[in-house]
Every structure is written in structure tokens, then in C-alpha cells.
Motif scaffolding. Structure first.
Motif, short mmCIF file in Angstrom:
data_model
loop_
_atom_site.label_atom_id
_atom_site.label_comp_id
_atom_site.label_asym_id
_atom_site.label_seq_id
_atom_site.Cartn_x
_atom_site.Cartn_y
_atom_site.Cartn_z
N LEU B 115 0.84 -1.20 0.00
CA LEU B 115 0.00 0.00 0.00
C LEU B 115 0.87 1.26 0.00
N ASP B 116 1.96 1.21 0.75
CA ASP B 116 2.89 2.35 0.76
C ASP B 116 3.41 2.62 -0.65
N ARG B 117 3.67 1.54 -1.37
CA ARG B 117 4.17 1.70 -2.73
C ARG B 117 3.10 2.35 -3.63
N ILE B 118 1.86 1.94 -3.43
CA ILE B 118 0.77 2.52 -4.22
C ILE B 118 0.64 4.01 -3.91
N ILE B 119 0.77 4.34 -2.61
CA ILE B 119 0.66 5.75 -2.21
C ILE B 119 1.81 6.55 -2.83
N ALA B 120 3.01 5.95 -2.81
CA ALA B 120 4.16 6.65 -3.41
C ALA B 120 3.91 6.88 -4.89
N ALA B 121 3.35 5.88 -5.58
CA ALA B 121 3.07 6.03 -7.01
C ALA B 121 2.02 7.11 -7.23
N MET B 122 1.04 7.16 -6.32
CA MET B 122 0.00 8.17 -6.46
C MET B 122 0.56 9.57 -6.26
N ASN B 123 1.60 9.67 -5.44
CA ASN B 123 2.18 10.99 -5.17
C ASN B 123 3.05 11.50 -6.31
#
Lengths: 176, 326
Positions: B115-123
């Protein structure tokens, strides 16, 4: 329409959030299924918000909400093809009235429950967590833990029993 | 706690109903007991109330965090019961138990890392366009709800397109039943809204026009996916649903508490390579404003958009009336 706050949205939100546990408890007593009670609670919020301009701020918010919750739960029961518990209208009415009488003490019971959970064994808390937090059916807990369904059910039953006794004693000790 | 007495029939039947274990005879017997005695109704209500409170408390994280307390005892029982097993099976059985415990211990952490990776991608300020599909419009989702004046009508989302870039940069285009187009957006510094050829309303509040669905926290359930993902991390129980494919992995979040707003369940399909969200399903959305129960947000394109795409001027002819809100 005397609202505690001049902003009706804020006022409603504040009061609904505070009343949610009691309203959920009431819905639970008529729906007998936490997921159904969750869904009904969301519907209830919508219905109460629509009628909020009719709310008399001098009346307890929970009591006002229970009127709508009762109607909503009855409507929901009529629409179900299969109910967890088949009850006739008279029994259901009695149950609803008695649950409504209980609602004002819901917060005290919740506080007592939080304290009483600490008195359970780690294993009891763990099985409650699997059943309630993870929503794992008893049969699946039994398979995952290599126990019989009856053994898991008995653990849950004893945990419930211990909690009910503890809550009852806690409330009794608080009554002047 | 006090010594526990033998459990009466009303307790047993109540619990079997509440845990969905009762058969038809037991249901009928409990119904009979409830019809005949106020004491039985009192006891049943106690169990039902406890059942509901436990469900809510557990979702709020009040239970034991350590499932090993349950499975740990299993390990001892298993070793005792399997003492007659051969030298080959003992290590195998132990390995299975250790693997189970390892999965229970580490799976949520890995899901959270994903999920952290998804958030980073979203940012990352990367352009994405998504289509919104209403999976379940919910009861009472008729057009009358759109006349209530609150902003915007949350129904009519089916087929809408959502474009996203950096923080606060979004555009949502909806087609309303009368054929008009409503566009709401944000360019990172202000939000704006227009309907048909009407004036453009502009606000410094980035969520002003995006509060599509009633939410006690006043948060935007699906326009602001960053907030949604951050909430997913903080407020939801995260678990894997599927990691069998190389192209797409699937996570699920279940909201821990009713005290928080947002959908009850969120499913996320994403690329394990880069964390890009391919599909997101929001189930059991708060519906105080009459919006849908469930929606899907499906990735359509990652083609770059015009640099000024998230400014309202890109979506109307020059000279349109502006109504600036304080």
C-alpha cells in the motif's frame, strides 16, 4: 428548531457520531446481524439527516433516532427472504420497546465492556478478534485452528458469558 | 471475573443464532422462548447488544493483536497429538505450523508495504484517467435526490471520467440526466465547478465542490484518491486478496471503525511493478447525500495531459462568468 450549533450539518454530525453506538446496538437487537446493523445505520444517518429540521433539540437525540431506527429495522425485516430469527410482530414489538429502554445506558455498557475485555485470557481475546475483527465464521476458525467447531463455539460462549457477568457486575457497582 | 455458571438454554440458543450456527428447530425454539418470557427477551437483548458491541470494538482494534495466543496453543497441542508421527512428518508438520504463523505475522506488513508503494506512485505527478462505474446505485437513488440543492448530486456518477495528476489536481466530468455536463476540478490551489454553460464557481477550499457524498469528516470519498489511500492505511484492516498474477495484485481494506467516515470496504488492483492503481472498488459508501452504495474506478489511460488541464480555463470558452467564493 433549537440546535446546539448554528450549523445544522455540524450539529447533526456531532450528535449522530455520539449516538452511533447506541443506535447500532438498537438496530442489532432487531436485525441480529452486525453487518445488517451496519448497513441500517448508514441508512438511518441518511433518514435522520433528511428529517433533522424537524428535530426538537430539547429531546434526547438517541431517543429521536430510535424512532426512525425502529421503523427502518421493521422495514428491513419485511424485505428479508430469510431472517436469522423468525419472530411474530408482537414479540418483535416487545423486543424493540425493551431494547429502546436499554439504549440510554449503552455508553455505560460499552465502557464496562472495554474494561471487562482486559479480564479475558489472551486466547479468548484472540478468538474474539478472529470472529469479530476478521469476521471469520466459527467453522473456518475451527479448520484453521485444527479444532472442532464445537470447541471454538464453546470458547466463544465462555468468553460471552464471562463478559456478560463482568458487565453486569460493573454496572451494578456503579448504581448508587 | 466471577465464576461462570452453567449456561442456560436461552444463552446457548441466543449465541447459536448470533454466530449463525443455529438450525431451523433452534430458531423456532428461540422464537418461542422470546415470545413467552420477558426474562428471556432481556437475556437475548444482552447477548445481541454484546455481539454488536464486540463487532464494533473489534473493528476499532480493541481486541488482542496477537493471534499466536490462539495458534500458539495449537502448536503445543499439535506436537503432543503428533508424537507418533515419523521423523519425516514431524519436521514437515512443524514447517507448516511455522509457515502459518509466519504468514499470519508478516502478511499484513507486506500488504501495508504494498500500500505504501501505491501511495508513493499516487504521489508522483503522473497523469491518469479513470472511468467511474456505479456498481450498486443503492435504494432511493432516483432523480428526486438530485433536486435537494446540495453539491453535487452524487448519483449520475455512472460513466463519469476522473483525471488525476498531483496533489489537489483533479477533474471529474459527469453527464447529468438532462444531457448537461457538470465538471468539477481542482488545480492544486483552488477548486472549481461548472454546469452546462453556466458560470464557473471557484473556491479556495480544494474539497468545496467534491463533497459528493455525506461524510461526517467532510472528506471526499473518491475524488481525492491520495486522501483515500492515506485513510486506507490508517483506518482500514489491510489484507491480500490475490497475488497469483504477475501483472496485477489485489488488496482489500476493511474499515476498522464506524467512528470514521469513508467506504466500508475498499478493493485495490494495482501493478506490482510500479504501484499504479488499475482498478479500485469502493463498497458501502456513506450515503447520507444519496450517492451510490458501490462504485468502481477503472484506469483508462496514462497518456500525458496538457499542462493546464486542471485549470478551469481549459474546460470552457474564454469570458465565462466567474463566481469566486471566499
Amino acid at each position: 428548531m433549537p440546535h446546539p450549533s448554528s450549523d445544522p450539518h455540524l450539529s447533526f454530525t456531532r450528535q449522530f457520531v455520539a449516538a452511533q453506538p447506541a443506535l447500532h446496538g438498537f438496530l442489532m437487537s432487531l436485525a441480529h446481524d452486525p453487518h445488517a446493523a451496519d448497513d441500517l445505520l448508514q441508512e438511518l444517518a441518511e433518514r435522520m439527516w433528511r428529517k433533522f429540521d424537524e428535530y426538537d433539540g430539547n429531546r434526547p437525540f438517541v431517543a429521536w433516532g430510535i424512532g426512525y431506527a425502529r421503523l427502518l429495522a421493521m422495514e428491513w425485516r419485511r424485505k428479508q427472504q430469510r431472517l436469522p430469527l423468525p419472530l411474530d410482530d408482537e414479540t418483535l414489538d416487545r423486543l424493540a420497546s425493551e431494547a429502546a429502554d436499554d439504549a440510554p445506558r449503552h455508553d455505560e455498557r460499552l465502557d464496562a465492556l472495554r474494561a471487562c475485555l482486559k479480564g479475558l485470557t489472551e486466547r479468548q481475546r484472540a478468538v474474539l478478534r478472529m470472529r469479530y475483527q476478521e469476521s471469520i465464521p466459527v467453522a473456518e476458525i475451527a479448520i484453521a485452528s485444527n479444532r472442532t467447531q464445537m470447541a471454538v463455539y464453546k470458547m466463544l460462549k465462555h468468553a460471552h458469558q464471562a463478559l456478560l457477568i463482568c458487565i453486569s457486575e460493573t454496572l451494578a457497582s456503579q448504581t448508587p | 471475573m466471577s465464576e461462570i455458571d452453567p449456561i442456560p438454554a436461552i444463552d446457548d440458543l441466543s449465541l447459536r443464532i448470533l454466530h449463525d450456527l443455529a438450525d431451523d428447530d433452534e430458531r423456532a425454539e428461540l422464537a418461542r422462548l422470546l415470545a413467552t418470557s420477558p426474562d428471556n427477551r432481556r437475556r437475548f437483548l444482552d447477548h445481541a447488544a454484546l455481539h454488536g458491541m464486540l463487532a464494533r470494538e473489534a473493528k476499532a482494534g480493541a481486541m488482542a493483536e496477537n493471534p499466536h495466543a490462539f495458534f500458539g496453543s495449537l502448536e503445543k497441542v499439535s506436537v503432543r497429538k503428533t508424537s507418533r508421527l515419523s521423523g519425516f512428518w514431524l519436521p514437515a508438520a512443524a514447517a507448516v505450523i511455522v509457515a502459518c504463523i509466519a504468514i499470519l505475522t508478516f502478511m499484513p506488513t507486506n500488504a501495508m508495504a504494498a500500500l505504501d508503494r501505491i501511495i508513493a506512485a499516487m504521489n508522483e505527478a503522473r497523469d491518469r484517467s479513470y472511468t467511474i462505474e456505479v456498481i450498486n446505485a443503492g435504494p432511493d437513488s432516483g432523480a428526486s435526490r438530485s433536486d435537494r440543492g446540495r453539491f453535487p448530486p452524487a448519483n449520475h456518477l455512472d460513466g463519469a471520467t476522473l483525471w488525476l495528476r498531483g496533489p489537489g489536481e483533479f477533474v471529474l466530468r459527469q453527464t447529468l440526466p438532462n444531457g448537461e455536463t457538470r465538471i468539477i476540478g481542482g488545480d492544486g490551489t483552488q477548486s472549481w465547478s461548472m454546469k452546462g454553460d453556466g458560470p464557473v464557481r471557484v473556491s479556495p477550499d480544494l474539497n468545496r465542490f467534491g463533497r459528493a457524498i455525506f461524510d461526517p469528516n467532510g472528506e471526499v470519498a473518491f475524488l481525492d484518491l491520495r486522501t483515500q489511500l492515506d485513510q486506507l492505511r490508517r483506518l482500514y484492516q489491510i489484507e491480500w486478496l490475490d497475488r497469483s498474477s504477475r501483472e496485477t495484485w489485489k488488496l482489500r481494506g476493511l474499515r476498522r471503525s464506524h467512528e470514521q467516515g469513508g467506504p466500508r470496504e475498499i478493493e485495490l488492483w494495482f501493478s506490482p511493478d510500479n504501484g499504479l492503481i488499475q482498478r479500485m472498488i469502493l463498497n458501502q459508501l456513506p450515503r447520507g447525500n444519496g450517492g451510490p452504495v458501490s462504485i468502481a474506478i477503472i484506469l483508462r489511460s496514462t497518456e500525458p495531459l496538457a499542462p493546464d488541464y486542471f485549470q478551469h480555463t481549459s474546460h470552457h470558452e474564454p469570458g465565462r462568468t466567474l463566481l469566486a467564493e471566499p
